[in-house]
Motif scaffolding. Structure first.
Motif, PDB file in Angstrom:
ATOM      1  N   LYS A 161      -1.729   5.066  -5.855  1.00  0.00           N
ATOM      2  CA  LYS A 161      -2.815   4.951  -4.868  1.00  0.00           C
ATOM      3  C   LYS A 161      -3.935   4.059  -5.393  1.00  0.00           C
ATOM      4  O   LYS A 161      -5.111   4.418  -5.350  1.00  0.00           O
ATOM      5  N   GLU A 216      -8.553   1.753 -12.091  1.00  0.00           N
ATOM      6  CA  GLU A 216      -8.092   2.658 -13.146  1.00  0.00           C
ATOM      7  C   GLU A 216      -6.780   3.327 -12.767  1.00  0.00           C
ATOM      8  O   GLU A 216      -6.037   3.794 -13.621  1.00  0.00           O
ATOM      9  N   ASP A 217      -6.521   3.397 -11.438  1.00  0.00           N
ATOM     10  CA  ASP A 217      -5.295   4.034 -10.974  1.00  0.00           C
ATOM     11  C   ASP A 217      -4.072   3.136 -11.166  1.00  0.00           C
ATOM     12  O   ASP A 217      -2.950   3.603 -11.159  1.00  0.00           O
ATOM     13  N   GLU A 221       1.517   4.022  -2.991  1.00  0.00           N
ATOM     14  CA  GLU A 221       1.198   5.424  -2.764  1.00  0.00           C
ATOM     15  C   GLU A 221       2.431   6.322  -2.864  1.00  0.00           C
ATOM     16  O   GLU A 221       2.417   7.345  -3.547  1.00  0.00           O
ATOM     17  N   PHE A 257      -6.229  -0.439   2.228  1.00  0.00           N
ATOM     18  CA  PHE A 257      -6.862  -1.311   3.222  1.00  0.00           C
ATOM     19  C   PHE A 257      -8.378  -1.186   3.105  1.00  0.00           C
ATOM     20  O   PHE A 257      -8.914  -0.097   2.969  1.00  0.00           O
ATOM     21  N   VAL A 268       0.839  -1.199   0.000  1.00  0.00           N
ATOM     22  CA  VAL A 268       0.000   0.000   0.000  1.00  0.00           C
ATOM     23  C   VAL A 268       0.873   1.247   0.000  1.00  0.00           C
ATOM     24  O   VAL A 268       0.655   2.195  -0.762  1.00  0.00           O
ATOM     25  N   PRO A 277     -10.542  -0.928  -4.896  1.00  0.00           N
ATOM     26  CA  PRO A 277     -11.940  -0.625  -4.626  1.00  0.00           C
ATOM     27  C   PRO A 277     -12.871  -1.551  -5.402  1.00  0.00           C
ATOM     28  O   PRO A 277     -12.644  -1.822  -6.576  1.00  0.00           O
ATOM     29  N   PHE A 278     -13.885  -2.059  -4.727  1.00  0.00           N
ATOM     30  CA  PHE A 278     -14.901  -2.950  -5.292  1.00  0.00           C
ATOM     31  C   PHE A 278     -14.306  -4.255  -5.824  1.00  0.00           C
ATOM     32  O   PHE A 278     -14.944  -4.963  -6.597  1.00  0.00           O
ATOM     33  N   ASP A 279     -13.057  -4.568  -5.435  1.00  0.00           N
ATOM     34  CA  ASP A 279     -12.395  -5.795  -5.897  1.00  0.00           C
ATOM     35  C   ASP A 279     -12.306  -5.867  -7.415  1.00  0.00           C
ATOM     36  O   ASP A 279     -12.281  -6.938  -7.996  1.00  0.00           O
ATOM     37  N   MET A 280     -12.280  -4.716  -8.051  1.00  0.00           N
ATOM     38  CA  MET A 280     -12.231  -4.714  -9.516  1.00  0.00           C
ATOM     39  C   MET A 280     -10.919  -4.099  -9.987  1.00  0.00           C
ATOM     40  O   MET A 280     -10.217  -3.459  -9.230  1.00  0.00           O
ATOM     41  N   ILE A 295      -4.201   0.584  -4.566  1.00  0.00           N
ATOM     42  CA  ILE A 295      -4.653  -0.407  -3.587  1.00  0.00           C
ATOM     43  C   ILE A 295      -4.664   0.228  -2.201  1.00  0.00           C
ATOM     44  O   ILE A 295      -3.934   1.179  -1.932  1.00  0.00           O
TER      45      ILE A 295
END
Lengths: 282, 235
Positions: free
Chosen positions: B139, B161-162, B133, B143, B129, B155-158, B141
Motif C-alpha cells: 500500500k 516507507e511502505d 495493495e 491515487f 495500485v 504520499p507527498f511525492d516522496m 502508492i
C-alpha cells in the motif's frame, strides 16, 4: 510508524478529534484543517499512525477534497463565488479585481501570509450574488469597485465592522416554513431593520423573542431574560408549530431552527442562547 | 443464474462476472486493467458490454458486473465497438508509446486517433495500485487528487516507507514495461508488429468467436486471402 517525534500540541488535537469523531477520517482531517488552516505533513502522518491506516489512503482522501489544503493559508481567506449565477453577474471580474489588488491568483497566498484567495463553485445564495466571503462574513452584490473597501475592512478587522455603516450585511425577510405566514414585525426595529418575531419557551416560561433580521447580526430582544446556554423551543406565532429541523448546529449540536426566506431558501439558526451557529441554505 | 451472451444461453455460477462467463464460453472481450490475480477495477472501460433488451440497453464494464438472472449481454454490438474504439483512442492519445495499447489498436482495427497526443507515461489504469495493495501488501502508492489532476504517486511525492522497491508496479504496468517506439507522430498509431503478426484466430471460429466481431476486418484471421474468399468460406 510514519512519525517518530510528535509535538504534544499536535498529538493532543489529533487525539481529541479521533475520540470525538469515533475514528472517522474526514472529520478528523477537518478538525486539523480548521485548527491550522492547512494540513501539515506531520499531522497526516500522525493520523495514519493513530488510525492504523496506510499513509497513501489518507493522502488520497486529503488531496481529493478541495476543502483540504497542503499549503499554508493566509490569516484571512477570501472566497469568491464563481457558480453559474455569480458567474453571469460578473464573478470573474470580482476575482480579477481581487487578483489585481492583492497580486495573487486563486489558490495562492500573499507573501505576508495575510490573504488567501479561493474560488468556489457555488455558495448556495445565488439570489444575492456575486458573493465574496471573507472569514465567514458574506458580502453580497459585490462590484469590482467594492473589492478595495472589503480588503481594507478585513485588514482593520472584520469583526469590528459596523453593521449599520456597512449595508452589505444584508437583511432577510422570513416566514414560517409550515404555514408560510410572514414572521417579520415592522413595528419593532432591531439594528434599524424590521425584526423577526417568534414565540419561544424554555423551562416553564413562554414568551416572544425578536431577532435581528440582519444576516450576521446576533442582536435579540425577548420578553423574559434568557439565561446563557439555554436551548429554546421556538414556535411560529401564527400556526403554533414548533420550528425545528433535523439539522444539527455545527458548533453545539442542538437541532437548528429553520426559517423560510422570502424569495426562496432557508436560514437555520441555533436555538441555544449565546451560540452563534447559523447557516444559509438556498 | 441463467444468462444469455451473444445469443448463447448459459447457466453461470452466482460469483461469475460477465467477463468470467464470456471467457468461459470462449468469447473474447478485450481488457486492459483486468488481471486474474487482482480484484477488478473497471478503470479502463475497454471491457464494456451492452446489457438489457430493446431500447433499454446500457453499457457496463463486464469485469465488475456480476451475472444476474435473465441477463442479456451483447459483447460485440455496434454500440459496444464504437465505445471501445473511442476509449482506446483516448487511451492512446494519453500514452502513444505503450506497446500494449498499440497492439490493442491493431487488433481492434483502429484507424485514427482524433485527440491531441499527450505523450504521458501513465493512463491511470490503477493496475499498479491494486498490485501494490493486494499482492505485495505494501500500500505504498495510490491515487492522488481527482478529475484531470488525478495521478498515481506516493504520499507527498516522496520516497515511501511502505515501499519495498519490489518492482511489481513496473512489472504489471501496461505502459512503461513494453514500449512502442513506432508510433507515427501524426496519426499516433504504429501497427508495425501487427503487419508481421501470425494469424491468431483458429480456423473454425465463427462470428461470435472473433475479436470484437470484426471478422475479416482486423486482418489476423486470414493470410493473403481476399475478403471475397473468406466470405465464401463462411457461406
Amino acid at each position: 510508524m510514519y512519525l517518530s517525534e510528535v509535538s504534544t500540541e499536535l498529538e493532543s488535537i489529533v487525539d481529541a478529534s479521533i475520540k470525538k469523531h469515533n475514528k472517522f477520517l474526514i472529520a478528523v482531517l477537518q478538525d486539523i484543517q480548521r485548527h491550522y488552516n492547512y494540513l501539515p505533513e506531520d499531522a497526516i502522518k500522525l493520523v495514519a499512525d493513530k488510525l492504523e491506516m496506510p499513509l497513501r489512503d489518507i493522502y488520497g482522501v486529503a488531496s481529493f477534497y478541495k476543502a483540504f489544503s497542503f499549503n499554508k493559508k493566509g490569516k484571512h481567506i477570501i472566497t469568491a463565488c464563481l457558480g453559474t449565477a455569480c458567474h453571469v453577474r460578473g464573478g470573474p471580474k470580482i476575482v480579477d479585481a481581487i487578483t489585481k489588488e492583492l497580486n495573487i491568483k486563486p489558490g495562492e497566498t500573499t507573501k505576508d501570509m495575510q490573504f488567501s484567495l479561493e474560488t468556489a463553485a457555488c455558495l448556495g445564495c445565488c439570489a444575492i450574488g456575486p458573493i465574496v466571503v471573507v472569514d465567514g462574513v458574506y458580502f453580497s452584490n459585490v462590484k469590482p469597485t467594492m473589492v478595495k473597501k472589503i480588503i481594507e475592512q478585513t485588514k482593520s478587522g472584520i469583526e469590528k465592522t459596523d453593521i449599520e455603516k456597512y449595508k452589505h450585511i444584508f437583511p432577510v425577510k422570513v416566514s414560517c416554513p409550515r404555514c408560510n405566514h410572514s414572521l417579520m414585525n415592522t413595528e419593532h426595529l432591531i439594528d434599524n431593520y424590521p425584526c423577526i418575531h417568534i414565540t419561544v419557551s424554555f423551562g416553564r416560561k413562554h414568551g416572544w423573542l425578536r431577532l435581528s433580521s440582519l444576516y450576521g447580526s446576533y442582536s435579540i430582544e425577548s420578553e423574559h431574560e434568557i439565561p446563557m446556554d439555554t436551548e429554546l423551543n421556538c414556535f411560529c406565532p401564527h400556526c403554533h408549530t414548533e420550528l425545528t429541523s433535523s439539522f444539527e448546529c455545527p458548533i453545539c449540536g442542538a437541532n437548528m431552527v429553520p426559517l423560510m426566506i422570502r424569495g426562496g431558501g432557508t436560514v437555520h439558526f441555533c436555538p441555544r442562547r449565546g451560540c452563534k451557529g447559523h447557516m444559509l441554505d438556498v | 443464474m441463467k444468462i444469455k451472451i451473444d445469443g448463447i444461453s448459459f447457466d453461470a455460477p452466482e460469483y461469475f462476472t460477465i467477463l468470467d462467463a464470456a471467457r468461459f464460453l470462449g468469447l473474447n472481450i478485450p481488457t486492459l486493467c483486468y488481471h486474474e490475480g487482482l480484484s477488478p477495477g473497471g478503470n479502463c472501460r475497454l471491457c464494456v458490454v451492452e446489457i438489457g433488451k430493446g431500447d433499454r440497453t446500457k453499457l457496463v464494464t463486464s469485469c465488475t458486473y456480476p451475472v444476474e438472472e435473465g441477463l442479456v449481454v451483447r459483447t460485440s454490438s455496434e454500440r459496444v465497438i464504437k465505445a471501445r474504439k473511442m476509449t482506446l483512442e483516448l487511451l492512446i492519445a494519453q500514452s502513444p508509446t505503450s506497446k500494449v495499447l498499440q497492439d490493442l489498436a491493431s487488433k481492434m482495427g483502429l484507424k485514427q486517433v482524433r485527440f491531441k497526443p499527450k505523450w504521458e507515461s501513465c493512463i491511470n489504469c490503477g493496475l499498479c495500485v491494486r498490485m501494490c495493495e493486494e499482492q505485495m501488501k505494501a500500500k505504498a502508492i495510490g491515487f492522488v487528487n481527482r478529475g484531470n489532476k488525478l495521478e498515481i504517486t506516493t504520499p507527498f511525492d516522496m520516497e515511501s516507507e511502505d515501499c519495498r522497491k519490489c518492482g511489481a508496479c513496473m512489472y504489471i504496468c501496461p505502459v512503461v514495461t513494453l514500449r512502442c517506439h513506432g508510433a507515427h507522430p501524426e496519426s499516433v498509431l504504429c501497427s508495425g508488429c501487427y503487419n508481421s503478426l501470425q494469424p491468431t484466430c483458429t480456423s473454425n471460429e465463427d462470428n461470435y468467436n472473433c475479436w470484437m466481431g470484426l471478422k475479416n476486418e482486423c486482418g489476423t484471421c486470414y493470410n493473403g486471402e481476399s475478403n471475397e474468399n473468406i466470405n465464401e468460406n463462411i457461406k
